[in-house]
Structures are given as structure tokens and as C-alpha cells.
Design an enzyme around this catalytic site. Structure first.
Site, PDB file in Angstrom:
ATOM      1  N   ARG A 214     -49.295   2.913 123.828  1.00  0.00           N
ATOM      2  CA  ARG A 214     -48.609   1.984 124.732  1.00  0.00           C
ATOM      3  C   ARG A 214     -47.436   2.623 125.450  1.00  0.00           C
ATOM      4  NH1 ARG A 214     -48.642  -3.471 121.014  1.00  0.00           N
ATOM      5  NH2 ARG A 214     -50.835  -3.934 121.360  1.00  0.00           N
TER       6      ARG A 214
ATOM      7  N   ASP B 143     -43.897  -5.737 119.661  1.00  0.00           N
ATOM      8  CA  ASP B 143     -45.101  -6.033 120.441  1.00  0.00           C
ATOM      9  C   ASP B 143     -44.783  -6.539 121.851  1.00  0.00           C
ATOM     10  OD1 ASP B 143     -46.675  -5.253 118.306  1.00  0.00           O
ATOM     11  OD2 ASP B 143     -46.790  -7.269 117.465  1.00  0.00           O
TER      12      ASP B 143
HETATM   13  C1  S3P Z   1     -47.478  -6.689 112.319  1.00  0.00           C
HETATM   14  C2  S3P Z   1     -46.464  -5.769 112.323  1.00  0.00           C
HETATM   15  C3  S3P Z   1     -46.160  -4.899 113.460  1.00  0.00           C
HETATM   16  C4  S3P Z   1     -46.831  -5.359 114.751  1.00  0.00           C
HETATM   17  C5  S3P Z   1     -48.240  -5.823 114.545  1.00  0.00           C
HETATM   18  C6  S3P Z   1     -48.325  -6.918 113.498  1.00  0.00           C
HETATM   19  C7  S3P Z   1     -47.681  -7.485 111.097  1.00  0.00           C
HETATM   20  O1  S3P Z   1     -46.574  -3.610 113.122  1.00  0.00           O
HETATM   21  O2  S3P Z   1     -46.800  -4.361 115.732  1.00  0.00           O
HETATM   22  O3  S3P Z   1     -48.791  -6.335 115.751  1.00  0.00           O
HETATM   23  O4  S3P Z   1     -48.360  -8.521 111.161  1.00  0.00           O
HETATM   24  O5  S3P Z   1     -47.186  -7.081 110.032  1.00  0.00           O
HETATM   25  P1  S3P Z   1     -45.602  -2.655 112.265  1.00  0.00           P
HETATM   26  O6  S3P Z   1     -44.592  -3.502 111.586  1.00  0.00           O
HETATM   27  O7  S3P Z   1     -46.449  -1.937 111.286  1.00  0.00           O
HETATM   28  O8  S3P Z   1     -44.972  -1.791 113.304  1.00  0.00           O
END
Ligand code: S3P
Length: 424
Positions: A334, A303
Site C-alpha cells: 500500500r 487501515d
Molecule cells: C487487524 C489488525 C491490523 C489491521 C487489519 C486487522 C485485526 O493489522 O491492519 O486490517 O483485526 O487485528 P496489524 O495490527 O497486524 O497491523
């Protein structure tokens, strides 16, 4: 500009979703403090209330939850902008005997769900979907165990399967190409639920133990802290203290890459909150140089790519982010938008297949940025707008309410404050 004083980022978004969900599944009353009050966490709370959980108003000072057996909702479960709400709730719903329909806003409806529905179907959940996205209807029931090799490193996929194992009371094992954030595993361990790791494979083994109610303080979100850290690194002089930041090693890739780029962020007052490492960060301005961010590092900073790309545009030399194709399916595309917006303010940047290339410059950034209502794009480019001589116009600012409602206030405060000595 000079930075001074301290800021306290809001509660960790990932942990906030998970503790709300686990407290709703627990028997008895739980007390949560430090929760993120952003719109995404409110989406999880709203959905859990529709399923019968008794949750007080979402506020940072404290939230009380009485968990109970979940009940069939009488309308669609709207997850708003929140991918975490949708994907983790699918795991929880897989272990229930009723049907529920999930939907979300226009951005969320475009995001892929098959990465979660495929393994859940293999466990026995029945899912009616129109394509690879929301809305979809899930009917859980009697599940079978699963050994799953995930093609992508995704904490949302991993957590959905762990939640299905928990609610369906079946064993599950997940392996992923690179280790994604491990907050679910840590919370399971903290609550005494049967979680194990062997050779990179994460397993949940059901036991007769019920999920106990609990009390927990959620640490500050390193993904939100990253914007304040970045602004302080870009400042002319001064020092900023960023308080109460979660420094779980599966989330600190931003700090590791920053160090390589020439900015050392000190971690002081290291402590533990509910099984998560927490520290205060001391940040000073630095001259940055370009770097290569490896595919293995991406899950630890996924992120933070927009704000790291912004920093790379102010560094000496070039930066490449390898294998960031996943950024195409976040709250916005993004990958393309970071590159296009950097070009729009006069920097050189390009998405080439799954890599992002950014060339540093010391020309002041000037131009209009399209955030596509993506909170992390808005915040990353607001940080770029703090550079001397910059004139960066954002297409909107409201989206910051998703994960950091007080973002603009905090960003302003770090420049405005004067010490007593200066004021004299
Ligand atoms: C998150 C995992 C991430 C991240 C998201 C929050 C989470 O996504 O980008 O903002 O809380 O498990 P991914 O692990 O699916 O890429």
C-alpha cells in the site's frame, strides 16, 4: 456534489472475526448480530467449520454458532485474502493437539507470518514453514507461558498470543511499542476471561472458567465508515449521518487527524455494545489543510492511510505520514501503490524510506489507478473519483467485497437522495 441522508457501514471486520472465533471455542450456542458479511469474515467461518464448529449462514441479521471442542481438519484451511483469519487462527491452533495446514490466496501467501509463528514456537507450538509466509503446518499441544515484547504494534500478533494463552491455558504477557486495537482484550473482559493491563503490558491469566456462550451486536466498522466520511468531507455542501459506528479510541485516529486537517466530525448518541463504544457521526464538507501524522498515531488509523492520503491530496499544503513501513505488507504494497496511484491521477506523492509524503492540489484528479485487488485502495480512489471534474478509472472494483460489499451502492446513495422539500 451535495450529500444528504444517512448510511450505515457494515459490521466491524476485526470484531466479527474475533466473536466468530470465541463463539466457536465457547461451550453452547451463541447468537451474533451485525456481523460483516464480507469475504474475509466468511474465510474465518469456513475455517472454523472445517474444525468442527456449527455456524449458520453469515448474514447481518444474525448468526448462530454452536461451539465445541475443535477437531482435526481433513483438508487445508484456506484463509482466502484474510490476514486476520490466518494469524488469529494460528494462535487458536497452537493450543490444539492436532496438526493443521493453513494457506491463502496469492496476496495472503506473500504476507509475513513469522511475526506470529516466532512467539508461538517460543510457547512450544511446532511449526513447519517454508519461508516467512503461507502455506505452513502447525501442530500445537502442551504450551508454556510467554512474556513477549513485540517489535511491532500489531493487534494480530497480540491477539494470536492471547488466543494461544486461552486455548493452551497458560499465562501470557505482551508489550508493544504503541498500543494496537484492543478488541480482543475487550471481548475477553466482556466474557469474564482473565485479562489485565498494567503499565501498557497486556496479560492473560488462565482460570478454571470455561468460555461462556454469548450474544453480541457487532458495531459498524469505522474503517469502512471512513470512506463515507471522506466522501462527505470532499463534497460541495450538505450533511451526512453515518450511523452505528464503533468509536473505540484505539481505532479513531482517522477522526483525530481529520480534525487537525480542519474537518470536525460530531459524535452523537454515544452508547456501548458488548464493551465497545458506538456513536453516530455527523459529517459536513470542509476545506482541508495538510498535517503530520506521527508514528504513535499510525496503529490507530493503520487501515485508513490510503483514504487519508487521498484526502491529503485535496488539502492545502503537504502531509507526511511517519513510519508507515508496515503498509508494505498489507493486502498489497500500500505504501508504494498509494504514492504511485496518486501520481497517476496528477497529484504529487512519494514514499521515502518508511514515510509517505503527499502534496495537496486543487486540480481535478484524472487517470487510471491500479488497485492490485486491494479493497482499501479501490475504495480510497473511488472516493477521490467523487471530486468535481474528476475522472478516476479503477483497474477493478470487485475487491470491495472483502470488507464492504455494498460500498458502491452506499457511495451512490449519499448523493442521489433528495429531501421531500427538494423534490417538490
Ligand atoms: C487487524 C489488525 C491490523 C489491521 C487489519 C486487522 C485485526 O493489522 O491492519 O486490517 O483485526 O487485528 P496489524 O495490527 O497486524 O497491523
Amino acid at each position: 456534489m451535495t450529500v444528504s441522508g444517512s448510511v450505515r457501514p457494515p459490521g466491524d471486520k476485526s470484531i466479527s472475526h474475533r466473536v466468530l472465533m470465541l463463539a466457536a471455542l465457547a461451550r453452547g450456542k451463541s447468537e451474533l448480530s451485525g456481523l460483516l458479511t464480507g469475504a474475509d469474515v466468511k474465510s474465518s467461518a469456513r475455517v472454523l467449520r472445517q474444525l468442527g464448529a456449527d455456524i449458520s449462514r453469515i448474514q447481518e441479521s444474525g448468526v448462530r454458532i454452536s461451539g465445541s471442542r475443535l477437531q482435526a481438519p481433513d483438508s487445508r484451511l484456506n484463509c482466502g485474502n484474510s490476514g486476520t483469519s490466518a494469524r488469529l487462527m494460528l494462535g487458536i491452533l497452537a493450543g490444539q493437539t492436532f496438526a493443521a495446514t493453513l494457506t491463502g490466496d496469492a496476496s495472503l501467501r506473500r504476507r509475513p507470518m513469522r511475526r506470529v509463528t516466532e512467539p508461538l514456537k517460543q510457547m512450544g507450538a511446532r511449526i513447519k514453514e517454508l519461508g516467512d509466509g503461507l502455506p505452513l503446518t502447525i501442530r500445537g499441544g502442551k504450551l508454556r507461558g510467554l512474556e513477549y515484547r513485540s517489535p511491532i504494534a500489531s493487534a494480530q500478533v497480540k491477539s494470536a498470543i492471547l488466543f494461544a494463552g486461552l486455548t493452551g491455558q497458560v499465562p501470557v504477557t505482551i508489550t508493544e511499542p504503541y498500543r494496537s486495537r484492543d478488541h480482543t482484550e475487550r471481548l475477553f473482559a466482556h466474557l469474564g476471561l482473565g485479562i489485565h493491563e498494567r503499565g501498557g503490558a497486556i496479560s492473560y491469566q488462565p482460570s478454571a472458567v470455561r468460555i461462556p456462550s454469548f450474544g453480541i451486536a457487532v458495531p459498524g466498522d469505522i474503517s469502512s465508515a471512513a470512506f463515507m466520511v471522506a466522501a462527505a468531507v470532499l463534497a460541495k455542501d450538505g450533511e451526512l449521518l453515518v450511523e452505528n459506528v464503533g468509536v473505540n479510541p484505539t481505532r479513531t485516529g482517522f477522526l483525530v487527524v481529520l480534525e487537525r486537517m480542519g474537518a470536525h466530525v460530531e459524535r452523537i448518541n454515544l452508547r456501548d455494545e458488548g464493551g465497545e463504544p458506538v456513536a453516530d457521526l455527523v459529517v459536513r464538507p470542509a476545506r482541508l489543510r495538510g498535517t503530520a501524522v506521527t508514528a504513535a498515531e499510525i496503529p490507530t488509523l493503520v487501515d485508513e492511510v490510503p483514504v487519508l492520503a487521498v484526502l491529503a491530496s485535496r488539502a492545502l499544503g503537504a502531509t507526511v505520514f511517519h513510519e508507515v513501513g508496515e503498509l508494505r505488507v498489507k493486502e498489497s504494497n500500500r505504501l508504494e501503490l498509494v504514492a504511485a496511484n496518486l501520481r497517476a491521477v496528477g497529484a504529487r506523492a512519494e514514499a521515502q524510506t518508511n514515510d509517505l509524503h503527499v502534496e495537496g492540489t486543487d486540480k481535478p484528479p484524472r487517470g487510471k489507478v491500479q488497485t492490485a485487488s486491494d479493497h482499501r485502495l479501490a475504495m480510497a480512489f473511488a472516493v477521490l473519483g467523487t471530486v468535481a471534474g474528476a475522472d478516476v478509472k479503477l483497474s477493478e472494483r470487485k475487491s470491495v467485497a472483502i470488507s464492504y460489499p455494498e460500498f458502491f451502492r452506499d457511495l451512490e446513495r449519499m448523493y442521489a437522495r433528495r429531501t421531500t422539500h427538494d423534490a417538490r
